[in-house]
Enzyme design. Sequence first.
Site, PDB file in Angstrom:
ATOM      1  N   HIS A  13      41.951 -15.848   9.845  1.00 27.16           N
ATOM      2  CA  HIS A  13      42.750 -16.962  10.587  1.00 27.16           C
ATOM      3  C   HIS A  13      41.868 -17.391  11.523  1.00 27.16           C
ATOM      4  CE1 HIS A  13      46.775 -17.997  12.064  1.00 27.16           C
ATOM      5  NE2 HIS A  13      45.699 -18.765  12.748  1.00 27.16           N
ATOM      6  N   HIS A  15      40.581 -20.583  14.228  1.00 28.12           N
ATOM      7  CA  HIS A  15      40.656 -22.403  14.690  1.00 28.12           C
ATOM      8  C   HIS A  15      39.389 -23.300  14.477  1.00 28.12           C
ATOM      9  CE1 HIS A  15      45.088 -22.592  14.117  1.00 28.12           C
ATOM     10  NE2 HIS A  15      45.438 -21.672  14.592  1.00 28.12           N
ATOM     11  N   LEU A  16      39.159 -24.141  13.728  1.00 19.35           N
ATOM     12  CA  LEU A  16      37.549 -24.563  14.603  1.00 19.35           C
ATOM     13  C   LEU A  16      37.388 -26.179  15.449  1.00 19.35           C
ATOM     14  CD1 LEU A  16      35.687 -23.035  11.129  1.00 19.35           C
ATOM     15  CD2 LEU A  16      35.490 -22.374  13.322  1.00 19.35           C
ATOM     16  N   ARG A  17      38.730 -26.523  14.782  1.00 25.87           N
ATOM     17  CA  ARG A  17      38.532 -28.256  15.468  1.00 25.87           C
ATOM     18  C   ARG A  17      37.453 -29.222  15.132  1.00 25.87           C
ATOM     19  NH1 ARG A  17      43.702 -26.314  17.057  1.00 25.87           N
ATOM     20  NH2 ARG A  17      43.604 -24.176  19.215  1.00 25.87           N
ATOM     21  N   ASN A  41      45.627 -27.452  11.189  1.00 25.28           N
ATOM     22  CA  ASN A  41      46.134 -28.181  11.766  1.00 25.28           C
ATOM     23  C   ASN A  41      46.026 -28.898  12.399  1.00 25.28           C
ATOM     24  OD1 ASN A  41      45.390 -25.705  13.053  1.00 25.28           O
ATOM     25  ND2 ASN A  41      47.738 -25.498  14.343  1.00 25.28           N
ATOM     26  N   LYS A  95      49.617 -23.339   3.422  1.00 24.23           N
ATOM     27  CA  LYS A  95      49.421 -23.074   4.909  1.00 24.23           C
ATOM     28  C   LYS A  95      51.068 -23.684   5.462  1.00 24.23           C
ATOM     29  CE  LYS A  95      49.174 -20.362   8.907  1.00 24.23           C
ATOM     30  NZ  LYS A  95      48.406 -20.861   9.715  1.00 24.23           N
ATOM     31  N   HIS A 134      52.777 -19.091   9.148  1.00 25.44           N
ATOM     32  CA  HIS A 134      53.079 -19.009  10.879  1.00 25.44           C
ATOM     33  C   HIS A 134      54.753 -19.082  11.218  1.00 25.44           C
ATOM     34  CE1 HIS A 134      52.761 -19.925  15.116  1.00 25.44           C
ATOM     35  NE2 HIS A 134      53.566 -19.997  15.215  1.00 25.44           N
ATOM     36  N   HIS A 168      49.237 -13.670  11.995  1.00 26.92           N
ATOM     37  CA  HIS A 168      49.133 -13.246  13.616  1.00 26.92           C
ATOM     38  C   HIS A 168      50.827 -12.504  13.655  1.00 26.92           C
ATOM     39  CE1 HIS A 168      51.338 -17.130  13.396  1.00 26.92           C
ATOM     40  NE2 HIS A 168      50.133 -17.940  13.212  1.00 26.92           N
ATOM     41  N   ASP A 240      42.555 -15.177  14.118  1.00 27.44           N
ATOM     42  CA  ASP A 240      43.283 -16.527  15.419  1.00 27.44           C
ATOM     43  C   ASP A 240      43.131 -17.152  16.437  1.00 27.44           C
ATOM     44  OD1 ASP A 240      45.649 -18.503  15.491  1.00 27.44           O
ATOM     45  OD2 ASP A 240      47.049 -17.509  16.579  1.00 27.44           O
ATOM     46  N   HIS A 244      40.548 -24.649  22.784  1.00 29.16           N
ATOM     47  CA  HIS A 244      41.174 -25.673  24.091  1.00 29.16           C
ATOM     48  C   HIS A 244      40.296 -25.347  25.061  1.00 29.16           C
ATOM     49  CE1 HIS A 244      44.748 -25.353  21.457  1.00 29.16           C
ATOM     50  NE2 HIS A 244      44.893 -24.342  21.311  1.00 29.16           N
TER      51      HIS A 244
END
Length: 338
Positions: A13, A15-17, A41, A95, A134, A168, A240, A244
């Site tokens: 899980h 997030h790489l943006r 997302n 997802k 989620h 998560h 996860d 940011h």
Amino acid sequence: MNSITLKNPFDMHLHLRQGDILKAVLPFSAQSFSGGVVMPNLKTPVTTLELANSYKEQIKALAPDFLALMTIYITDSLNKESLGDLSEAGIKILKLYPKGATTNSDSGVSSILNPNLLEILKVAEDLGMILSIHGESDGFSMDREYEFLKVFESLAVRFPRLHIILEHMSDHRSIQVLENFKNITATLTYHHITMDLDSLLGKNLNPHHFCKPILKTPKDREALLDLALNAHKKVSFGSDSAPHLTSNKYSPNAFGGIFSAPNLLPRLAELFEKHNKLENLQAFVSDNAIRNYKLSPKKDKVVMLKKSPCKIPETIPVLDSQIIPLFGGEDVSWQQLD
């Protein structure tokens, strides 16, 4: 034990943006992990095969050996006819975000058990796809995962051959769902097995410890830690890790997400050693994922960890801003060898 060798660790899980943030954060995951499940997302959600392929090419250009397991963002407009093309292209994970539940989830599903979604999930079940969820309601923040369990139960009964992932996992009450349903597995983060609500606001409010689902009670933390330390066969490691910029973490509407990618494997080795469970780390970060997700790594990645202090970076520069890692600037008693 002063060293440990891990084979094919996976982050299930991640997030790489995009853009400059992708360039800044991907090296941390690519250095340590054979691959990972990449969340869809983005500001423009990854909703089609074309968008998934484009995103995968961006990742591959920066980290050729990192196996990016792409996911498709379920929206109310997703049609079942597209699932066959996705499956043939090797994209097996859908997802599901409840609308508004977390970062960039405004395109999520507003009614989870609506007829259109149920038709899509029936096709996904027949194709052998995976449903990643989620799972949070819109209720009181500490009970949102618990309140959503009835949706997991309903879907598990209706689609018994569909592999459903409780992403998560943060609430000890969710563990019973894993035990009750053969087709439900879960991912566990580093922060949910080591931190609780006091880590967020016990002294001063720390926005870098704000995530969704929110950190919960010591009882929740300890129950989930026990699953991880014993490498319960139905849980896989999923960080996860969610970067940011500081401007978004310190804003009045602070973004939820903990950027944990730097030095994850050394921190896990430190944690497992502390509890005399180092022998289970391989299963937690690799074997369970390979079995549960039916992965077939084309190339083995061997990661060597040594008991020797190293420091987590204080900040990760991104253009004229920065990202603050979890426990940035602190020492870890293990390090990954190059």
